[in-house]
Scaffold this active site. Structure first.
Site, short mmCIF file in Angstrom:
data_model
loop_
_atom_site.label_atom_id
_atom_site.label_comp_id
_atom_site.label_asym_id
_atom_site.label_seq_id
_atom_site.Cartn_x
_atom_site.Cartn_y
_atom_site.Cartn_z
N GLU A 275 -3.40 7.49 -4.41
CA GLU A 275 -3.28 6.22 -3.70
C GLU A 275 -3.08 5.05 -4.67
O GLU A 275 -3.74 4.98 -5.70
CB GLU A 275 -4.56 5.99 -2.88
CG GLU A 275 -4.53 4.75 -2.02
CD GLU A 275 -5.89 4.47 -1.39
OE1 GLU A 275 -6.01 4.62 -0.16
OE2 GLU A 275 -6.83 4.12 -2.11
N TYR B 149 0.84 -1.20 0.00
CA TYR B 149 0.00 0.00 0.00
C TYR B 149 0.88 1.25 0.00
O TYR B 149 1.80 1.36 0.81
CB TYR B 149 -0.91 0.02 1.24
CG TYR B 149 -1.73 1.28 1.36
CD1 TYR B 149 -3.02 1.32 0.84
CD2 TYR B 149 -1.22 2.43 1.96
CE1 TYR B 149 -3.79 2.48 0.91
CE2 TYR B 149 -1.98 3.60 2.03
CZ TYR B 149 -3.26 3.61 1.51
OH TYR B 149 -4.01 4.76 1.58
#
Ligand code: GDP
Ligand code: MN
Length: 386
Positions: free
Chosen positions: A197, A109
């Site tokens: 993101e 992530y």
């Protein structure tokens, strides 16, 4: 402003961040064609909506043939997809993205968001990608490495090395990975993002680092500097009432209550919503018509409020500071006559020329109630609609 995954990936690719090869498709037939064109043994059909959590909701399907891709696309297109981010009504899927499949070794992530606490963008990275980052942040915050990005100097080499170490990268993977992180920082900074993101950022079995998902939010206040991004706007993903309101410079947010509110000033709009709730009602919207609202704007605001079928009554709460109350009253009267108001209306004016304004309202012949305080106004409209 939000954009779709396939659009965000286009911007990533331009910044040198590796993304899978992909082709957007609007029909099942085009999805089958895209599968053949990609020529990969496995491809992924992904629903394009402005919401995450698609994987768990059936919006990401691995396919091994053109027929499977066609079928997967047919199962998504034209139908609502309900994820934990869409609300119970879901979002209609109007486009899918067909991507050459990747051999995933690890899911990581990485994201950049604005951190108000440290007055700067912050890069966050975790070796545990793919899953819900909110949960991880709550349960094991130490699993997320955070690096503040200096507004002037940008992301520094030592920070990149720290992030790479946290993600378990070494050798060629570290080299490729830090390029991705630096690229993400460049995208964030150069396009005035509020969020960028990658979840998951994958390491493939061959050691490549690829952005498998992409999410970008842009700061709408900076869009005037990025006219090229406006073509990415998808009005289907926005509330039509909000789109209409933005044309007239009205700050409008649709809510799910029954009392339409027309207020000037964001602070007054917030307190109006609070007092409506306090009196047992629920606001149908937030609407700030602005400090210098004119008759035309009041009229347009009325139309937008009344186009919401849930609205059973309207409360106007306007402070005549820059604008005088009698001018506002004239605007309200003209607008109410023009739109043929069919629900109860309560008007509370305060400020310059308030007596004149009230007199105009009372003599107008328009079916409305006036009130002298916000308390009284909210009480009246809640009573009239319940
Ligand atoms: P989201 O659920 O809306 O965030 O959609 P993502 O694009 O993140 O996809 C969800 C999950 O689908 C990923 O975490 C992967 O596990 C899986 N996935 C997506 N693309 C591929 C692929 O090319 N190969 C494999 N094996 N899995 C994939
Ligand atoms: Mn994702």
């Amino acid at each position: 402003m939000n954009v779709h995954e396939y659009q965000a990936k286009q911007l990533f690719a331009q910044a040198g961040i590796p993304v899978p090869r992909g082709i957007p498709a609007d029909t099942p037939e085009d999805a089958a064609k895209a599968f053949n064109e990609l020529g990969a043994p496995m491809s992924v059909v992904k629903a394009q909506i402005h919401a995450g959590g698609r994987g768990k909701a059936g919006g990401v399907k691995l396919c091994r043939s053109a027929d499977e891709a066609r079928e997967a696309a047919a199962g998504m297109l034209g139908k609502p997809l309900v994820t934990h981010q869409t609300g119970p009504e879901g979002r209609i899927v109007r486009k899918v993205y067909v991507e050459a499949g990747s051999d995933i070794e690890r899911e990581l992530y990485v994201a950049i968001a604005v951190d108000r606490g440290s007055f700067a963008p912050v890069m966050m990275a975790s070796a545990e990608g793919g899953m819900d980052i909110e949960e991880l942040a709550e349960e094991r915050p130490e699993a997320i490495c955070r690096e503040r990005i200096h507004p002037g100097h940008g992301l520094q080499g030592f920070q990149l090395r720290r992030l790479a170490k946290h993600l378990g990268w070494s050798g060629a993977t570290a080299k490729a990975g830090t390029k991705v992180l630096a690229g993400l920082a460049r995208v964030f900074n150069s396009l005035d993002c509020s969020l960028a993101e990658i979840n998951p950022l994958i390491v493939t079995k061959g050691g490549d680092v690829i952005a498998l998902d992409a999410k970008i939010n842009f700061d709408s206040n900076a869009l005037f500097r990025h006219k090229e991004l406006l073509e990415f706007r998808d009005l289907n993903e926005e509330d039509p009432k909000e789109v209409e309101a933005s044309k007239f410079d009205l700050n409008y947010i649709a809510l799910d209550g029954t009392i339409g509110c027309m207020v000037n000033g964001a602070g007054l709009a917030m307190s109006t919503m609070d007092v409506i709730q306090l009196k047992g009602g629920s606001p149908a919207n937030f609407l700030d018509v602005g400090g210098g609202a004119n008759e035309e704007q009041v009229k347009n605001a009325f139309k937008i409020i009344l186009s919401d079928p849930n609205v059973q009554g309207v409360l106007i709460n306007i402070f005549g500071g820059i604008m005088k109350c009698d001018t506002i009253a004239e605007g309200v009267i003209a607008a109410a006559k023009d739109v043929e108001l069919s629900v109860p209306l309560v008007v509370r004016l305060e400020g310059t020329n308030v007596e004149k304004g009230r007199a105009l309202l009372e003599q107008s012949g328009v079916a409305l109630e006036t009130a002298t305080s916000l308390d009284e106004a909210a009480e009246k409209i809640v009573k009239m609609t319940s």
